[in-house]
Design an enzyme around this catalytic site. Structure first.
Site, PDB file in Angstrom:
ATOM      1  N   LYS A 278      30.018  36.309  23.344  1.00 24.79           N
ATOM      2  CA  LYS A 278      30.232  37.719  23.680  1.00 24.79           C
ATOM      3  C   LYS A 278      30.569  38.507  22.422  1.00 24.79           C
ATOM      4  CE  LYS A 278      32.103  37.122  28.375  1.00 24.79           C
ATOM      5  NZ  LYS A 278      31.102  37.943  29.091  1.00 24.79           N
ATOM      6  N   ARG A 352      28.812  30.868  37.652  1.00 25.78           N
ATOM      7  CA  ARG A 352      27.973  30.258  38.698  1.00 25.78           C
ATOM      8  C   ARG A 352      27.788  28.759  38.438  1.00 25.78           C
ATOM      9  NH1 ARG A 352      23.301  34.468  37.272  1.00 25.78           N
ATOM     10  NH2 ARG A 352      25.171  35.603  36.593  1.00 25.78           N
TER      11      ARG A 352
HETATM   12  N1  BES Z   1      33.146  36.692  33.278  1.00 27.83           N
HETATM   13  C1  BES Z   1      31.919  37.355  33.042  1.00 27.83           C
HETATM   14  C2  BES Z   1      31.733  38.572  33.929  1.00 27.83           C
HETATM   15  C3  BES Z   1      32.575  39.764  33.575  1.00 27.83           C
HETATM   16  C4  BES Z   1      32.283  40.531  32.460  1.00 27.83           C
HETATM   17  C5  BES Z   1      33.618  40.127  34.379  1.00 27.83           C
HETATM   18  C6  BES Z   1      33.067  41.627  32.164  1.00 27.83           C
HETATM   19  C7  BES Z   1      34.385  41.241  34.084  1.00 27.83           C
HETATM   20  C8  BES Z   1      34.112  41.980  32.970  1.00 27.83           C
HETATM   21  C9  BES Z   1      30.765  36.419  33.321  1.00 27.83           C
HETATM   22  O1  BES Z   1      30.977  35.088  33.014  1.00 27.83           O
HETATM   23  C10 BES Z   1      29.633  36.873  32.482  1.00 27.83           C
HETATM   24  O2  BES Z   1      29.740  36.788  31.293  1.00 27.83           O
HETATM   25  N2  BES Z   1      28.581  37.336  33.124  1.00 27.83           N
HETATM   26  C11 BES Z   1      27.446  37.834  32.448  1.00 27.83           C
HETATM   27  C12 BES Z   1      26.226  37.323  33.180  1.00 27.83           C
HETATM   28  C13 BES Z   1      24.960  37.541  32.435  1.00 27.83           C
HETATM   29  C14 BES Z   1      24.915  36.684  31.193  1.00 27.83           C
HETATM   30  C15 BES Z   1      23.813  37.205  33.360  1.00 27.83           C
HETATM   31  C16 BES Z   1      27.501  39.343  32.478  1.00 27.83           C
HETATM   32  O3  BES Z   1      27.925  39.916  33.483  1.00 27.83           O
HETATM   33  O4  BES Z   1      27.138  39.949  31.471  1.00 27.83           O
HETATM   34 MN    MN Z   2      30.542  34.632  31.012  1.00 34.20          MN
END
Ligand code: BES
Ligand code: MN
Ligand code: ZN
Length: 495
Positions: A278, A352
């Site tokens: 990230k 997931r």
């Molecule tokens: N934990 C995150 C989702 C999230 C992001 C929750 C920001 C709250 C605030 C999750 O693991 C994630 O990174 N999801 C990605 C999925 C994507 C790679 C398909 C997302 O939402 O960007």
């Molecule tokens: Mn994630």
């Protein structure tokens, strides 16, 4: 904080601070009228002066009214009679509390006389008062080295008609249980990733289990998960020094043969994104990526405190998502416990990956329903903001039950479609499915992924990415959602 139900004539109540409602336009409610008479028109005099008009959440603190036993009387505006709904009620309680917090009083007595909302009964108003006051007093200061200033307020009384005593007492017990569950959830959420590791979460579950004999606990180690074929879950912790844990906490509140409701929580104690790292800005907030798991533990604590007559099993998939030489790489393919294979195109879609194996594991409990709770997708924040949690389900009846529970508990969710049309976004050339479905409908495709592991039971998924914590300012921190929704859902199942 101690909460008590009291009754009696308001002018005789011994209290450091009596809280009394005033309607818009300076209309005295029944209680205010009694006080006014006892005080020879003192309160109507104050209203005539225009110092308070009764607009919603307006406050005026009066001291030592003649003829009134309480040391102080806090007048609080209830707003127009026709506008008094759930939200106003909660705002009114919050406004009263913020005055009470700032004055030196050790107790307060709310005499709102069920006038602050038109829509709810005594049970709801009393329970919500307890929850709202508790939430408003919550502090997280265990990691500050300076001694926190002690709170003067020790006890809050709620004045009800004598005939409502029993209802009120039940509401206090259940409200306090939910409030305590929420503060456990908030504490776990607020703890940083270097303290709240998967091992720490397992220890917290153990603490709960030791406090109440209705609980039994089993913690699966990585070797156990390997033996079960949970390659997908283990692919997430592969890059971390912290071992993953699958925490199984059972609550038996009724006949052991009764099928349990299962709650599954996403417990990523830190989500760096893994090799699909990230960006740095705001990455600290990914310590909150275990809030699904925390809300499951908070709910378990709440139902145990209220001795709910129901069987509930919590399954928490706890892991840390980190990059390293051992980490899972984009393109890697794993076999899930279900036998289905997954091409991991993005290691940041890890929620997931842990949930699918936990959901397969849940089959063994022959559950009467399974609800998973997860901070799963940033897309959910784009869709619903920070007000509603996302809800998706393979069973419309279950979805309706959860929506209804959220509405009642003031912890609302909103349903999104789980149509087959979206499933093809998960197609992979190399495995049974990919772990991402592209930019469009990110919350739905994440749920579509999970739906492939939940075919054997009634299942719903709650995405709390937007509701589990506040991101900025003094409010930054975990909210305790969706403990109220989940607890209400379970309370409703016992009826
Ligand atoms: N934990 C995150 C989702 C999230 C992001 C929750 C920001 C709250 C605030 C999750 O693991 C994630 O990174 N999801 C990605 C999925 C994507 C790679 C398909 C997302 O939402 O960007
Ligand atoms: Mn994630
Ligand atoms: Zn995550």
């Amino acid at each position: 904080m101690e909460f008590k139900i009291t009754s009696g004539s308001p002018e005789q109540l011994e209290s450091q601070c009596l809280v009394i409602g005033v309607g818009d336009g300076g209309v005295l409610g029944a209680i205010a009228q009694i006080l006014d008479e006892a005080a020879n028109g003192y309160i109507s005099g104050v209203l005539e002066s225009g110092d308070i008009t009764g607009k919603k959440t307006e406050t005026l603190l009066l001291r030592a009214i003649p003829g009134v036993a309480a040391k102080r009387t806090l007048l609080i505006g209830l707003g127009k009679a026709e506008d008094r709904n759930d939200n106003n009620y909660l705002k009114i309680v919050q406004a009263a509390l913020s005055v009470i917090k700032n004055i030196q009083c050790s107790d307060a007595t709310f005499c709102l006389d069920l006038e602050a909302t038109n829509d709810r009964d005594c049970y709801w108003q009393t329970r919500k008062l307890v929850e709202t006051v508790s939430a408003g007093l919550y502090r997280f200061d265990s990691l500050k080295s300076t001694e926190p200033t002690a709170l003067k307020l020790q006890s809050v009384s709620i004045c009800l008609d004598e005939e409502d005593d029993e209802t009120g007492s039940l509401a206090v017990v259940e409200g306090a249980a939910i409030a305590n569950g929420m503060s456990l959830t908030r504490d776990l959420g607020n703890l940083p990733g270097n303290i709240c590791t998967p091992t720490y979460m397992a220890e917290q579950a153990r603490k709960l289990a030791e406090e109440n004999p209705a609980f039994s606990l089993e913690v699966l180690e990585e070797s156990d998960m390997k033996a079960l074929g949970m390659e997908s879950l283990l692919s997430v912790s592969a890059g971390s020094e912290e071992p993953a844990k699958l925490i199984v906490l059972k609550y038996q509140g009724t006949d052991e043969n009764e099928q349990p409701h299962v709650l599954v929580g996403k417990g990523i104690t830190f989500d760096s994104g893994g090799i699909s790292l990230k960006p740095g800005a705001g990455m600290d907030e990914m310590k909150f990526d275990m809030c699904g798991a925390a809300s499951v533990l908070g709910t378990m604590a709440a139902i145990a405190e209220m001795d709910l007559e129901l069987n509930v099993t919590a399954v928490i998939a706890a892991a840390e998502n980190m990059p390293s030489g051992k980490a899972t790489k984009p393109g890697d393919i794993v076999t899930t416990m279900s036998g289905q294979t997954v091409e991991i195109l993005n290691t940041d879609a890890e929620g997931r990956l842990v949930l699918c194996d936990a959901l397969t594991y849940a089959e063994r409990f022959e559950p009467s329903s399974v609800v998973d709770i997860a901070t799963l997708t940033g897309a959910c924040i784009l869709a619903l903001g920070h007000k509603a949690s996302g809800l998706l389900s393979n069973n419309d009846e279950l979805a309706a039950e959860l929506l209804e529970a959220g509405q009642y508990a003031n912890d609302r969710a909103w349903q999104l479609p789980l149509w087959d049309d979206y499933q093809e976004q998960l197609d992979s050339n190399f495995a049974d499915m990919a772990n991402i479905g592209g930019r469009p409908a990110g919350t739905i495709t994440a749920a579509c992924f999970l739906s492939r592991y939940t075919k054997k039971y009634r299942w719903a998924h709650v995405d709390i990415a937007g509701t589990a914590w506040n991101s900025s300012g003094k409010e930054k921190g975990a909210t305790g959602r969706c403990v109220p929704l989940l607890t209400q859902y379970l309370i409703d199942r016992t009826a």
